[in-house]
Scaffold this motif. Sequence first.
Motif, mmCIF file in Angstrom:
data_model
loop_
_atom_site.group_PDB
_atom_site.id
_atom_site.type_symbol
_atom_site.label_atom_id
_atom_site.label_comp_id
_atom_site.label_asym_id
_atom_site.label_seq_id
_atom_site.Cartn_x
_atom_site.Cartn_y
_atom_site.Cartn_z
ATOM 1 N N ASN A 120 16.006 -0.592 1.879
ATOM 2 C CA ASN A 120 14.979 0.302 1.343
ATOM 3 C C ASN A 120 13.593 -0.069 1.852
ATOM 4 O O ASN A 120 12.753 0.815 2.071
ATOM 5 N N ALA A 121 13.346 -1.358 2.025
ATOM 6 C CA ALA A 121 12.050 -1.785 2.555
ATOM 7 C C ALA A 121 11.870 -1.274 3.991
ATOM 8 O O ALA A 121 10.793 -0.787 4.365
ATOM 9 N N ARG A 122 12.927 -1.381 4.794
ATOM 10 C CA ARG A 122 12.862 -0.860 6.164
ATOM 11 C C ARG A 122 12.667 0.662 6.153
ATOM 12 O O ARG A 122 11.890 1.213 6.942
ATOM 13 N N ARG A 123 13.389 1.325 5.266
ATOM 14 C CA ARG A 123 13.280 2.790 5.161
ATOM 15 C C ARG A 123 11.864 3.201 4.762
ATOM 16 O O ARG A 123 11.314 4.181 5.298
ATOM 17 N N ALA A 140 0.349 -0.782 7.371
ATOM 18 C CA ALA A 140 -0.059 -2.187 7.515
ATOM 19 C C ALA A 140 -0.007 -2.910 6.171
ATOM 20 O O ALA A 140 0.469 -4.048 6.077
ATOM 21 N N ILE A 141 -0.485 -2.266 5.121
ATOM 22 C CA ILE A 141 -0.488 -2.890 3.790
ATOM 23 C C ILE A 141 0.934 -3.180 3.323
ATOM 24 O O ILE A 141 1.247 -4.291 2.872
ATOM 25 N N ILE A 142 1.811 -2.182 3.434
ATOM 26 C CA ILE A 142 3.189 -2.381 3.000
ATOM 27 C C ILE A 142 3.890 -3.396 3.900
ATOM 28 O O ILE A 142 4.695 -4.212 3.440
ATOM 29 N N GLY A 143 3.546 -3.401 5.181
ATOM 30 C CA GLY A 143 4.103 -4.410 6.086
ATOM 31 C C GLY A 143 3.702 -5.817 5.683
ATOM 32 O O GLY A 143 4.526 -6.745 5.709
ATOM 33 N N VAL A 144 2.459 -5.996 5.272
ATOM 34 C CA VAL A 144 2.003 -7.317 4.820
ATOM 35 C C VAL A 144 2.740 -7.719 3.545
ATOM 36 O O VAL A 144 3.163 -8.875 3.391
ATOM 37 N N LEU A 145 2.927 -6.781 2.624
ATOM 38 C CA LEU A 145 3.666 -7.078 1.398
ATOM 39 C C LEU A 145 5.095 -7.516 1.709
ATOM 40 O O LEU A 145 5.608 -8.479 1.135
ATOM 41 N N VAL A 146 5.727 -6.805 2.636
ATOM 42 C CA VAL A 146 7.126 -7.056 2.952
ATOM 43 C C VAL A 146 7.330 -8.350 3.726
ATOM 44 O O VAL A 146 8.287 -9.088 3.488
ATOM 45 N N TYR A 147 6.415 -8.656 4.656
ATOM 46 C CA TYR A 147 6.642 -9.771 5.569
ATOM 47 C C TYR A 147 5.831 -11.033 5.261
ATOM 48 O O TYR A 147 5.844 -11.980 6.042
ATOM 49 N N ILE A 231 -5.074 -2.202 -7.712
ATOM 50 C CA ILE A 231 -4.479 -1.001 -8.279
ATOM 51 C C ILE A 231 -4.288 0.066 -7.210
ATOM 52 O O ILE A 231 -3.358 0.880 -7.279
ATOM 53 N N ASP A 232 -5.149 0.072 -6.185
ATOM 54 C CA ASP A 232 -4.994 1.027 -5.083
ATOM 55 C C ASP A 232 -3.728 0.727 -4.282
ATOM 56 O O ASP A 232 -3.035 1.643 -3.825
ATOM 57 N N VAL A 233 -3.434 -0.559 -4.095
ATOM 58 C CA VAL A 233 -2.205 -0.953 -3.399
ATOM 59 C C VAL A 233 -0.998 -0.467 -4.192
ATOM 60 O O VAL A 233 -0.029 0.064 -3.633
ATOM 61 N N TYR A 234 -1.059 -0.620 -5.490
ATOM 62 C CA TYR A 234 0.026 -0.167 -6.374
ATOM 63 C C TYR A 234 0.219 1.344 -6.244
ATOM 64 O O TYR A 234 1.346 1.830 -6.079
ATOM 65 N N ARG A 235 -0.869 2.091 -6.277
ATOM 66 C CA ARG A 235 -0.779 3.551 -6.242
ATOM 67 C C ARG A 235 -0.286 4.061 -4.897
ATOM 68 O O ARG A 235 0.536 4.980 -4.833
ATOM 69 N N LEU A 236 -0.793 3.470 -3.808
ATOM 70 C CA LEU A 236 -0.353 3.954 -2.496
ATOM 71 C C LEU A 236 1.128 3.668 -2.265
ATOM 72 O O LEU A 236 1.830 4.450 -1.613
ATOM 73 N N MET A 237 1.620 2.552 -2.800
ATOM 74 C CA MET A 237 3.035 2.263 -2.643
ATOM 75 C C MET A 237 3.870 3.261 -3.438
ATOM 76 O O MET A 237 4.913 3.740 -2.963
ATOM 77 N N LYS A 238 3.443 3.599 -4.653
ATOM 78 C CA LYS A 238 4.161 4.590 -5.447
ATOM 79 C C LYS A 238 4.198 5.926 -4.710
ATOM 80 O O LYS A 238 5.227 6.616 -4.690
ATOM 81 N N ARG A 239 3.084 6.299 -4.090
ATOM 82 C CA ARG A 239 3.025 7.564 -3.359
ATOM 83 C C ARG A 239 3.960 7.543 -2.158
ATOM 84 O O ARG A 239 4.700 8.498 -1.909
ATOM 85 N N ARG A 240 3.957 6.433 -1.436
ATOM 86 C CA ARG A 240 4.814 6.330 -0.257
ATOM 87 C C ARG A 240 6.295 6.248 -0.637
ATOM 88 O O ARG A 240 7.158 6.749 0.077
ATOM 89 N N LEU A 241 6.603 5.621 -1.750
ATOM 90 C CA LEU A 241 7.988 5.579 -2.217
ATOM 91 C C LEU A 241 8.492 6.983 -2.521
ATOM 92 O O LEU A 241 9.614 7.358 -2.154
ATOM 93 N N LYS A 242 7.661 7.765 -3.180
ATOM 94 C CA LYS A 242 8.042 9.136 -3.525
ATOM 95 C C LYS A 242 8.270 9.958 -2.267
ATOM 96 O O LYS A 242 9.244 10.716 -2.163
ATOM 97 N N LEU A 246 12.513 7.357 -2.326
ATOM 98 C CA LEU A 246 12.980 6.115 -2.953
ATOM 99 C C LEU A 246 12.528 6.060 -4.413
ATOM 100 O O LEU A 246 11.541 6.711 -4.781
ATOM 101 N N PRO A 247 13.207 5.292 -5.254
ATOM 102 C CA PRO A 247 12.809 5.198 -6.664
ATOM 103 C C PRO A 247 11.385 4.689 -6.819
ATOM 104 O O PRO A 247 10.997 3.696 -6.201
ATOM 105 N N THR A 248 10.614 5.356 -7.657
ATOM 106 C CA THR A 248 9.231 4.926 -7.887
ATOM 107 C C THR A 248 9.148 3.795 -8.910
ATOM 108 O O THR A 248 8.057 3.394 -9.298
#
Length: 305
Positions: A120-123, A140-147, A231-242, A246-248
């Motif tokens: 799911n992270a790759r997706r 880039a932000i999600i990549g930093v979180l993941v890696y 909180i912006d990082v949290y919101r952008l990830m929720k938006r990208r998951l949707k 993927l489950p929010t």
Amino acid sequence: MPRLIMEAGTAAEFAWDEFFAATLRNPHTRAAYRRAVVRFLTWAEQFDLPLARLTPALAGRFITEYQGSAPSRKLALAALRSFFDLLVVRQAAFLNPFSSVRGERFSVIEGKTPEIGKDNARRLLASITASRPVGLRDRAIIGVLVYTAARAGAVASLRLRDFAHDGTQYGFRFAEKGGKSRFIPCRADLQAIMLDYLATIDTDAESKDAPLFRSVAGRTGQLTAKPIRGIDVYRLMKRRLKEAGLPTSYSPHSSRVTVITDLLEQGVPLEDVQALAGHSDSRTTKLYDRRQKKITRNLVERISI
């Protein structure tokens, strides 16, 4: 300042200011402790007793009746013990009514944050269109979180100087909880993602103290000079998951869970994973380990009823 503190005199007021303005350095801890102390002192006003005459019986009753989860009650008890310890030191109270109050037994063997999982992270990363600056930033932000397994707040706090080449490799310098500073090398695929993102910023013309990740100007998709927040990082990830289907229920912390579990599954020593996560205690790292959860699920599937 609560009425009981003001009525107790100068020593109590001094202890109040010292505790909340000088003793507690973490703003989140300060806010949580302040809420607990104010809640107790406001509750205690109904008994018409001065601060110095508050008893262990009242303290125990307050904790027993405290509305909230077991962790919330433990935090409140810790806050009140610490605060009244200082009142005793400053001679604003004769004893600490919370020193003899026992907290309930509560232990956590596994955290509640859901694991996003490697696939799911790759997706999620692959779903982000990098045709506009906002897409390059989000990837880039999600990549930093993941890696890197960094926290959302630490990612949001990065400055341009915190992503740099040291002569051998690129890496991130994170300012973590508890005043910790950690350097985490940047892997090759994340480096490419970061350099694509930085191409949208005139880094030569900006101060090294400028934010690495910037906010977006409305719906334009263009970046501003202002920093993002946790909180912006949290919101952008929720938006990208949707957008990725993927489950929010996943959050930035889900990446941290996945990284820790993945490394432990590969046999990486716990102390090395602990160092990457920036945990002071290996028991905290174990809370992120979802291997046992997977084993339990497999066992349940084997029930032959």
